[in-house]
Scaffold this active site. Structure first.
Site, mmCIF file in Angstrom:
data_model
loop_
_atom_site.group_PDB
_atom_site.id
_atom_site.type_symbol
_atom_site.label_atom_id
_atom_site.label_comp_id
_atom_site.label_asym_id
_atom_site.label_seq_id
_atom_site.Cartn_x
_atom_site.Cartn_y
_atom_site.Cartn_z
ATOM 1 N N GLY A 236 -26.605 0.567 -29.494
ATOM 2 C CA GLY A 236 -27.502 -0.575 -29.366
ATOM 3 C C GLY A 236 -28.291 -0.894 -30.625
ATOM 4 O O GLY A 236 -28.971 -1.927 -30.687
ATOM 5 N N ASP A 265 -13.259 0.738 -29.912
ATOM 6 C CA ASP A 265 -11.936 0.327 -30.395
ATOM 7 C C ASP A 265 -11.895 -1.163 -30.695
ATOM 8 O O ASP A 265 -11.234 -1.602 -31.646
ATOM 9 C CB ASP A 265 -10.872 0.673 -29.353
ATOM 10 C CG ASP A 265 -10.797 2.164 -29.084
ATOM 11 O OD1 ASP A 265 -11.070 2.941 -30.020
ATOM 12 O OD2 ASP A 265 -10.474 2.544 -27.951
#
Length: 317
Positions: A236, A265
């Protein structure tokens, strides 16, 4: 001095090779994890295609890159499905090898209400991907501008690919996940981009990463050992691109998470795409952060990855 790998012609799509893993994702959506010995009812289940290598390949391909994959599948029912899924995403499967007598890799995934997940992986045929597979694909690999790597395959395969990329002048990008204590960083000398999260960086550098200064110091300890650039993903808090002489902060993109599976990914695959199309690395990282953020607003792994058209609507310009 910044060490940045050469870029592809901005007028052409990126040509990316992914050498790595594939998995069948077995996703259970849960209200909470059961205690040891407890059985609880889960509200939903889904199957999907995953594996860090295949995920990164699909992310880049969805954005328009020309992608080839070097990987291994089993001779079970999942193997042909994995190959077909890659092909349907426009990925060249010429160098996908089916291993007799082996099961395909699988990943049981448990997703909680807040979108956070816990994952198990069973390598299966992925463990059979070796240096010989790279050598057999060498001619095709020489036509690419970047090679993406992960650690769901054997380390020797990764070392061989890094050495191949350095020898052939092809940019190499390693996402060191899942992290392994036995990874020999000295054999990664010549790697262009190393992309860990904080815990992976701590494990592989042997240094603490609890503060911003410690993250930078740990990253530079790897750069001193022959790695060109380190990109640390900070959840975050965004990401940080670190070189021997500079630190660039990549701001987080605020969204409401639904399922964080495969977000890392999505970040790596899209970063390779944007780099290959000629973006400045900082711009490529900013775009990758947006692409990953969009992915966590949707359920699933590869199914959450946007097309170029969808992404353009989410992040115009």
């Amino acid at each position: 001095m910044r060490r940045t790998p050469p870029m592809a012609d901005a007028s052409q799509p990126a040509n990316i090779a992914v050498i790595g893993s594939n998995m069948m994702d077995l996703i259970t959506y849960i209200d909470r994890m059961p205690d040891r010995g407890e059985t609880v009812e889960a509200p939903d289940f889904a199957m999907g295609f995953g594996g860090k290598g295949a995920n990164q390949a699909v992310a880049a391909a969805r954005l328009g890159s020309k992608v080839m994959m070097v990987t291994c599948v089993g001779d079970d029912a999942f193997g042909p499905q994995v190959i077909d899924n890659l092909a349907r995403n426009g990925i060249d499967t010429t160098h996908v090898r089916q291993v007799p007598g082996k099961a395909s890799g699988v990943a049981p995934i448990f997703v909680e209400k807040d979108g956070e997940n816990a994952i198990l992986i069973v390598k299966g045929a992925n463990a059979d991907l070796g240096p010989d597979d790279i050598d057999k694909a060498a001619e095709a690999l020489r036509g690419t501008s970047a090679i993406l790597l992960q650690l769901e395959v054997e380390p020797e395969t990764v070392y061989h690919a890094v050495a191949f990329g350095a020898r052939e002048g092809i940019a190499t990008i390693l996402n060191p996940a899942p992290a392994r204590r036995d990874l020999d960083v000295a054999r990664l000398a010549g790697l262009d981009w190393f992309c860990p999260n904080e815990s992976e960086l701590a494990l592989l550098s042997g240094l603490p990463t609890g503060t911003d200064a410690e993250v930078t110091e740990a990253a530079r300890s790897l750069i001193a050992r022959g790695i060109g650039n380190v990109v640390v993903t900070l959840g975050g808090r965004g990401a940080r691109w670190i070189t021997a002489d500079a630190v660039t902060e990549i701001a987080p993109v605020r969204v409401t998470p639904v399922d964080t599976t495969g977000a890392g990914d999505a970040f790596i695959g899209s970063f390779a795409h944007f780099l290959g199309t000629g973006a400045d690395p900082a711009q490529a990282l900013e775009q990758a952060a947006r692409f990953a953020a969009l992915s966590i607003t949707r359920r699933g792994t590869q199914s959450s990855y946007a097309t170029a058209e969808d992404f353009s609507a989410f992040a115009p310009g």
